[in-house]
Design an enzyme around this catalytic site. Structure first.
Site, PDB file in Angstrom:
ATOM      1  N   SER A   1      28.361  15.178  -8.390  1.00  0.00           N
ATOM      2  CA  SER A   1      29.396  15.150  -7.368  1.00  0.00           C
ATOM      3  C   SER A   1      28.877  15.858  -6.114  1.00  0.00           C
ATOM      4  O   SER A   1      27.866  15.450  -5.558  1.00  0.00           O
ATOM      5  CB  SER A   1      30.690  15.760  -7.904  1.00  0.00           C
TER       6      SER A   1
ATOM      7  N   ASP B   1      35.332   5.205  -9.689  1.00  0.00           N
ATOM      8  CA  ASP B   1      35.417   6.582  -9.203  1.00  0.00           C
ATOM      9  C   ASP B   1      36.143   6.595  -7.856  1.00  0.00           C
ATOM     10  O   ASP B   1      35.745   5.907  -6.919  1.00  0.00           O
ATOM     11  CB  ASP B   1      33.995   7.148  -9.047  1.00  0.00           C
TER      12      ASP B   1
ATOM     13  N   HIS C   1      35.475   9.280 -12.140  1.00  0.00           N
ATOM     14  CA  HIS C   1      34.616  10.364 -11.675  1.00  0.00           C
ATOM     15  C   HIS C   1      34.036  11.171 -12.837  1.00  0.00           C
ATOM     16  O   HIS C   1      32.915  11.674 -12.758  1.00  0.00           O
ATOM     17  CB  HIS C   1      35.405  11.283 -10.747  1.00  0.00           C
TER      18      HIS C   1
END
Length: 710
Positions: free
Chosen positions: A562, A649, A681
């Protein structure tokens, strides 16, 4: 190039070639030609075909690792007690707990009645023993049947124990359908609320559900009140926040006295309270928002008076704790825990007789018990040099024991009950690790690297003792980093990580600036126009580990996900020579493109973290100088790169790593893309699927480190 290398190149399968379709983006007088922005068209069959071709290519390139992936999966599975039960948590007249069953992907939510109202000792449950009076509340395997993806975003039982609500996401896009079940009859109630955010809950009297919905940019912006048995179209809007920088959430205090509606950006917060027995009334603000001021309030009763304990940073960089009358929150403040530079107050939980204060000092999480009468904070102590601790599973207002979660790199996840009268820690359960795991065979330590500006950066390490002390001779090393949103990477145990450690790999975490490990200033020094510190800190940590004999560049792999994936992309451009490989999970590698577009999910909210390049030319230039996609280099040899993403995501769109990999290939990098076609995600759903996904990543990592056959 050697003859062997040339032969390998000739036999290597060819990667997918995406046809460039240049599009020009212009901001602040700067024109950028983007050759792969067309990947953003998720509904375009050509885009899906390209992602599927990438998956096929990645599978072909890693086919030689199939056996290793299988072994790692079997190792994870073999160390896990697949049929197990959690430690029961008391709420009302029931013990609530979860079951996992061998062969089943998802957990099962259960409860059993208390033996008596005085019963605070959780029953010791065994998979082989029937639990008297057990009720199956929700079987995730049943609910997931027919869906490739399944995730719960809300799960709550009404205070009287008669109803259950749960929110289901079957796509990975974090939009949840709330359903309600009558637990006395087992029947589904007609109440169904679609397209909600996570975190819905019952009102204390069980008549209402409070939930939030999101706007087109996936921002939770509205709090709603649904009365059971009435049409969703009649739901009452309790609160709406129009400012696109703020997220909104809501929940009831542990005392059940108030509904708290909280909203916050990265740097500013505001809370409103509403009497729980008058939910159709008007909320009242605790403290009106002020730019740059963050706070959170908890209700308690002290000397018969309703009060709010407020943790805030108004003139207190690392926060202080004050007490105010609940009837007049803006009135006189009584300081309870003063601001102490370097001791970052993180949060508090109030109970009838005391409060628990969470804070960080010296890079470690701490817990203290606050005495309402004296204001003294009694800190809990633990023996290990590195550990993580926090409260958990404490729904009751007046418990005689406090449930804690504890663990470290070498100590599996542990559940304690703390006797509040005697301060005795009672071990309730330690995560079983099968196969003869012995924590004494592993060692953890913390070392410090010197950054370019002289700042000392902590690095946490764990390794297996039988391979020798870390730092005595170079070893294969896995360096993890994050460094954003004031998020701290805790020294937590991982079953999957044992597959690395047992092959001689040293696992390390670089606690770089931008995280929260060393206090609020640590975060401030790694965000906005200080963001480059995050990247250079990571490089300096890698250099320290090389210079002090822990590893060598050809035996080190970096990983981040991320926002940590942005770190990976930036590091790949800054110091590609330091790493043999880079593993980037759902990586935020096209940061400038995303943060320039306010129509994309979460962009406006993110301006407080990264800056606003749309309206500020200096921010634009600064972000352009580090955004990985913008800065792919033709003059260097990149390490091997694996990027993992998910089609659904909503936080970091799949298009970012897809574009990045295509651009890396243009300059000759050996880059692979793996895109989960039904996931979000957090990756795939289901524990076995998650184990297989991690086995895939670890097999690639071990192959890069040269220990795949160990």
């Amino acid at each position: 190039m050697s003859p062997a290398d040339a032969s390998a190149d000739r036999t290597r399968p060819l990667p997918p070639v995406a046809s460039p379709q240049p599009r020009v983006r212009s901001h602040h007088g700067d024109d950028i030609e983007d050759r792969y922005e067309w990947f953003r068209a998720k509904e375009d069959g050509a885009v899906i075909a390209h992602l599927e071709a990438e998956n096929a290519y990645t599978q072909e390139r890693t086919a030689h690792l199939d056996e290793l992936r299988g072994r790692i999966f079997d190792e994870i599975k073999g160390r896990t007690l697949e049929t197990d039960l959690s430690v029961p948590v008391r709420r009302g007249h029931w013990w609530y707990y979860g079951r996992t069953v061998e062969g089943s992907q998802y957990g099962i939510h259960c409860r059993a009645p208390l033996a008596s109202d005085d019963d605070w000792t959780p029953p010791v449950l065994s998979p082989d023993t029937e639990v008297p009076g057990e009720q199956i509340l929700l079987d995730g395997n049943v609910e997931a049947d027919g869906h490739e993806f399944f995730s719960l975003g809300s799960f709550e039982i009404s205070n009287d124990g008669t109803r259950m609500l749960y929110g289901v996401d079957s796509a990975g896009d974090e939009r949840y359908l709330i359903r309600v079940r009558d637990l006395t009859t087992g029947e589904q109630l007609p109440d169904e609320i679609p397209d909600t955010f996570a975190g819905a809950g019952f009102s204390p009297d069980g008549r209402f559900i409070v939930y939030t919905t999101v706007d087109d940019a996936w921002r939770p912006d509205t709090v709603w009140l649904h009365e059971l048995g009435t049409p969703v179209s009649d739901d009452v809007r309790l609160f709406h926040e129009p400012d696109e920088r703020f997220w909104v959430g809501a929940g009831f205090t542990r005392s059940d006295r108030y509904l708290v509606i909280g909203l916050g950006s990265s740097i500013t917060s505001e809370e409103w309270i509403l009497d729980a027995d008058d939910l159709r009334g008007e909320p009242r603000v605790v403290w009106p928002r002020r730019e740059g001021i963050e706070y959170e309030a908890e209700h308690a009763v002290v000397d018969g008076e309703d009060v709010l304990f407020i943790l805030h940073n108004d003139g207190a960089l690392d926060f202080e704790l004050v007490r105010v009358p609940a009837s007049d929150p803006s009135g006189e403040r009584t300081t309870v825990v003063p601001h102490r530079p370097g001791q970052r107050l993180l949060g508090m939980s109030t109970f009838r007789d005391l409060a628990v204060v969470a804070y960080r000092r010296g890079g470690l999480a701490r817990l203290g018990l606050l005495d309402y009468a004296t204001g003294d904070v009694d800190e809990l102590s633990f023996d290990e040099p590195l550990y993580a601790v926090g409260g958990g599973g404490n729904p009751e207002w007046a418990p005689p024991v406090l449930r804690l979660g504890y663990g470290s790199f070498v100590t599996p996840a542990t559940v304690y009950d703390l006797d509040l009268a005697t301060r005795e820690l009672m071990l309730r359960k330690r995560q079983p690790v099968l196969g003869g795991y012995d924590p004494e065979r592993y060692e953890q330590a913390r070392v410090w690297a010197r950054a370019q500006d002289g700042t000392q950066i902590p690095i946490s390490l764990v390794w297996k003792r039988s391979f020798g002390e870390a730092g005595i001779a170079p070893r294969p090393l896995h360096l993890y980093g994050y460094g954003s949103y004031e998020h701290s990477i805790e020294p937590a145990f991982s079953v999957a990580r044992l597959s690395e450690l047992d092959r001689g790999v040293v696992f390390a975490v670089a606690h770089v600036r931008g995280g929260g490990e060393m206090g609020r200033q640590w975060y401030e020094d790694g965000k906005l126009l200080n963001k480059r510190n995050t990247f250079t800190d990571f490089v300096d940590c890698a250099l320290h580990l090389v210079d002090h004999g822990y590893t060598t560049p050809d035996r080190m792999v970096a990983e981040g996900g991320s926002a940590g994936g942005l770190l990976m992309g930036a590091v790949a451009n800054l110091a590609p020579e330091l790493f043999a490989g880079i593993l980037a999970d759902v990586p935020f590698v096209d940061a400038l493109t995303t943060i320039l577009d306010p129509s994309l999910p979460l962009t406006v909210i993110e301006w407080d973290e990264w800056g606003d390049p749309l309206h500020d030319a200096d921010v634009y230039a600064y972000m352009k100088s580090y955004s990985p996609y913008e800065n792919v280099r033709a003059d260097v040899a990149y390490p091997r790169i694996l990027a993992v993403t998910s089609l659904n995501d909503t936080r970091v769109l799949y298009v970012e790593p897809a574009k990045w990999v295509a651009r890396l290939r243009e300059v000759g990098a050996d880059a692979l893309l793996k895109c989960e076609m039904v996931a979000g995600h957090g990756g795939v759903s289901g524990r076995y699927n998650a184990w297989r996904e991690r086995a895939f990543e670890l097999a690639w990592l071990l192959d890069v480190l040269g220990v795949a056959d160990a």
